[in-house]
Design an enzyme around this catalytic site. Structure first.
Site, PDB file in Angstrom:
ATOM      1  N   CYS A  62      10.962 -35.413-111.591  1.00  0.00           N
ATOM      2  CA  CYS A  62      10.804 -35.554-113.216  1.00  0.00           C
ATOM      3  C   CYS A  62      11.778 -36.064-114.047  1.00  0.00           C
ATOM      4  O   CYS A  62      11.567 -36.846-114.936  1.00  0.00           O
ATOM      5  CB  CYS A  62      10.562 -33.999-113.614  1.00  0.00           C
ATOM      6  SG  CYS A  62      11.812 -32.744-112.799  1.00  0.00           S
ATOM      7  N   HIS A  98      13.144 -31.692-120.375  1.00  0.00           N
ATOM      8  CA  HIS A  98      14.519 -32.117-119.873  1.00  0.00           C
ATOM      9  C   HIS A  98      14.995 -32.997-120.999  1.00  0.00           C
ATOM     10  O   HIS A  98      14.070 -33.865-121.512  1.00  0.00           O
ATOM     11  CB  HIS A  98      14.401 -32.825-118.401  1.00  0.00           C
ATOM     12  CG  HIS A  98      13.932 -31.952-117.303  1.00  0.00           C
ATOM     13  ND1 HIS A  98      14.041 -30.491-117.323  1.00  0.00           N
ATOM     14  CD2 HIS A  98      13.710 -32.279-116.012  1.00  0.00           C
ATOM     15  CE1 HIS A  98      13.480 -30.031-115.986  1.00  0.00           C
ATOM     16  NE2 HIS A  98      13.596 -31.106-115.193  1.00  0.00           N
TER      17      HIS A  98
HETATM   18  P1  NAP Z   1       5.784 -23.056-108.642  1.00  0.00           P
HETATM   19  O1  NAP Z   1       5.481 -22.764-110.266  1.00  0.00           O
HETATM   20  O2  NAP Z   1       6.570 -22.234-108.088  1.00  0.00           O
HETATM   21  O3  NAP Z   1       4.161 -23.287-108.046  1.00  0.00           O
HETATM   22  C1  NAP Z   1       4.080 -23.317-106.663  1.00  0.00           C
HETATM   23  C2  NAP Z   1       2.783 -23.402-106.302  1.00  0.00           C
HETATM   24  O4  NAP Z   1       2.560 -23.812-104.930  1.00  0.00           O
HETATM   25  C3  NAP Z   1       1.805 -22.181-106.505  1.00  0.00           C
HETATM   26  O5  NAP Z   1       0.376 -22.417-106.759  1.00  0.00           O
HETATM   27  C4  NAP Z   1       1.843 -21.468-105.281  1.00  0.00           C
HETATM   28  O6  NAP Z   1       0.698 -20.577-104.821  1.00  0.00           O
HETATM   29  C5  NAP Z   1       1.756 -22.795-104.316  1.00  0.00           C
HETATM   30  N1  NAP Z   1       2.088 -22.381-102.884  1.00  0.00           N
HETATM   31  C6  NAP Z   1       3.413 -21.807-102.389  1.00  0.00           C
HETATM   32  N2  NAP Z   1       3.305 -21.722-101.103  1.00  0.00           N
HETATM   33  C7  NAP Z   1       1.971 -22.123-100.746  1.00  0.00           C
HETATM   34  C8  NAP Z   1       1.330 -21.949 -99.454  1.00  0.00           C
HETATM   35  N3  NAP Z   1       2.025 -21.434 -98.418  1.00  0.00           N
HETATM   36  N4  NAP Z   1       0.190 -22.527 -99.254  1.00  0.00           N
HETATM   37  C9  NAP Z   1      -0.585 -22.880-100.478  1.00  0.00           C
HETATM   38  N5  NAP Z   1      -0.161 -22.720-101.679  1.00  0.00           N
HETATM   39  C10 NAP Z   1       1.546 -22.496-101.902  1.00  0.00           C
HETATM   40  O7  NAP Z   1       6.138 -24.510-108.802  1.00  0.00           O
HETATM   41  P2  NAP Z   1       6.003 -25.992-109.681  1.00  0.00           P
HETATM   42  O8  NAP Z   1       6.924 -25.836-110.497  1.00  0.00           O
HETATM   43  O9  NAP Z   1       4.706 -26.058-109.742  1.00  0.00           O
HETATM   44  O10 NAP Z   1       6.500 -26.992-108.447  1.00  0.00           O
HETATM   45  C11 NAP Z   1       5.477 -27.254-107.560  1.00  0.00           C
HETATM   46  C12 NAP Z   1       5.955 -28.464-106.673  1.00  0.00           C
HETATM   47  O11 NAP Z   1       5.990 -29.624-107.862  1.00  0.00           O
HETATM   48  C13 NAP Z   1       7.432 -28.583-106.327  1.00  0.00           C
HETATM   49  O12 NAP Z   1       7.368 -29.456-105.140  1.00  0.00           O
HETATM   50  C14 NAP Z   1       8.371 -29.190-107.447  1.00  0.00           C
HETATM   51  O13 NAP Z   1       9.302 -29.629-106.824  1.00  0.00           O
HETATM   52  C15 NAP Z   1       7.234 -30.249-107.911  1.00  0.00           C
HETATM   53  N6  NAP Z   1       7.448 -30.703-109.339  1.00  0.00           N
HETATM   54  C16 NAP Z   1       7.964 -29.457-110.088  1.00  0.00           C
HETATM   55  C17 NAP Z   1       8.013 -30.007-111.621  1.00  0.00           C
HETATM   56  C18 NAP Z   1       8.502 -28.921-112.537  1.00  0.00           C
HETATM   57  O14 NAP Z   1       8.801 -29.322-113.721  1.00  0.00           O
HETATM   58  N7  NAP Z   1       8.351 -27.646-112.575  1.00  0.00           N
HETATM   59  C19 NAP Z   1       8.281 -31.418-111.987  1.00  0.00           C
HETATM   60  C20 NAP Z   1       8.011 -32.481-110.976  1.00  0.00           C
HETATM   61  C21 NAP Z   1       7.643 -31.948-109.746  1.00  0.00           C
HETATM   62  P3  NAP Z   1       0.906 -19.114-105.220  1.00  0.00           P
HETATM   63  O15 NAP Z   1       0.923 -18.763-106.842  1.00  0.00           O
HETATM   64  O16 NAP Z   1      -0.349 -18.464-104.318  1.00  0.00           O
HETATM   65  O17 NAP Z   1       2.095 -18.632-104.164  1.00  0.00           O
END
Ligand code: NAP
Length: 346
Positions: free
Chosen positions: A134, A248
């Protein structure tokens, strides 16, 4: 667009997944159906998109079989993409991956559609297109027009990254710690999502520390910028977590090639003309971008554009973007829209 598409969203209950449904709706993405996937914890929960309700299923190795998924968005963490992206690809889908897992894989294109849309064509090598970090996305959107104008020699960036960059857990931790503060119990609040208390604090540490003294987040900005822009200019990043819920900010110092005499008005003009970049830059009216300016929008904002006091070839600026949208969901959807155009013209 002449047809509709079957979409899978892995990480459907997460911060990025939930935003993806909003972006798909906002851009009236041509959706036939959605397969929302997450862990067993969220299976059975409902999500809404474009007036329809879909039920989240558990991600398994065979969940893509027979679903005719065209586009699979992954945002459930690097280890999940490492294990499951192949099953989506084998089922015939293109994977657009938001995690860091495939970004530096030479065969996988790493795309910011405003900067290197042509790289999407390389998707067929692996079936995967990677979405950059990001902090990198919003920075390269500002670097690209300035590099085309003057030629960049070096970039020094300090980030001010919102807690939602660490997902839902990051947001909850800031809110709970602030609640504890108002109850005079901050010393008892949980510290799990970050290395230290984030409420009323600033933490110069994002992702794991590396042996060279930088963090993994900082090295993502260095390595991903070079891959996206196809450049080899020097870049140094200091990534900092701040107690902001969303969007950010980045303080960026750009050194251009020797002999360049920066014209700030010209720099402002090329930034303003660049796709999805908005200049907010009038100190006489207290106008500059802030996280509250960017949140829930799809623009990257830039302001405080000024020439260095001591060197003609250096410019300083301040960029802000909603990292859950511009830095993740919106960038992924923009990639998907360009991929569709490619496919429809093939
Ligand atoms: P998050 O809010 O913690 O969400 C994580 C997601 O992954 C939830 O839907 C979770 O499902 C799912 N998950 C976790 N373990 C799993 C499993 N074993 N099998 C299937 N699904 C699973 O995280 P996020 O911020 O959305 O980030 C997700 C990804 O995007 C990360 O790799 C992060 O680095 C990337 N990212 C994030 C941002 C940001 O600003 N947040 C920006 C760019 C990239 P449950 O709810 O069922 O656990």
């Amino acid at each position: 667009m002449s047809r509709t598409y079957n979409i899978a969203v892995v990480g459907a209950s997460g911060a990025v997944g939930e935003e993806l449904f909003r972006v798909l709706e906002d851009v009236a993405f041509p959706i036939e159906t959605i397969l929302p996937l997450a862990s067993a914890k969220s299976a059975g929960d409902a999500i809404e998109c474009q007036g329809k309700t879909y039920i989240i299923k558990e991600l398994t190795e065979d969940v893509f079989e027979g679903q005719n998924i065209d586009i699979a968005f992954f945002s459930a963490g690097g280890s999940i993409s490492a294990k499951f992206a192949q099953y989506a690809v084998e089922s015939g889908a293109v994977v657009i991956d938001n995690t860091s897992h495939f970004r530096m894989d030479e065969k996988v294109p790493l795309v910011v559609p405003e900067v290197n849309p042509e790289d999407i064509e390389l998707w067929e090598d692996t079936g995967i297109i990677a979405n950059p970090n990001c902090s990198t996305i919003q920075m390269v959107q500002l670097l690209k027009p300035l590099h085309d104008l003057y030629g960049i020699k070096r970039v020094d960036v300090s980030t001010y990254q919102a807690v939602s960059g660490a997902g839902k857990q990051g947001m909850e931790e800031l809110v709970l710690q602030m609640q504890s503060f108002f109850e005079f119990k901050l010393d008892q609040a949980k510290v799990e999502a970050f290395a230290h208390q984030i409420a009323l604090n600033v933490i110069p540490h994002i992702d794991v520390p590396l042996e060279n003294g930088y963090t993994k987040e900082e090295m993502k900005m260095v390595n991903e910028t070079a891959k996206i822009m196809g450049t080899d200019f020097a870049l140094s990043a200091t990534c900092v977590r701040v107690p902001v819920l969303r969007s950010h900010s980045e303080s960026i110092t750009i050194t251009f090639e020797e002999g360049v005499d920066v014209n700030v008005d010209k720099a402002r003009e090329v930034l303003g003309d660049f796709e999805n970049v908005t200049v907010v830059d009038d100190m006489s009216k207290n106008e500059y971008p802030m996280p509250i300016t960017a949140t829930d929008t799809d623009e990257t904002y830039v302001g405080r554009i000024r020439k260095d006091l001591f060197a003609n070839n250096i410019i300083h600026l301040w960029g802000v973007a909603d990292q859950v949208r511009v830095g993740a969901a919106t960038n992924a959807v923009r990639i998907a829209q360009k991929w569709i155009k490619l496919e429809e013209n093939a």
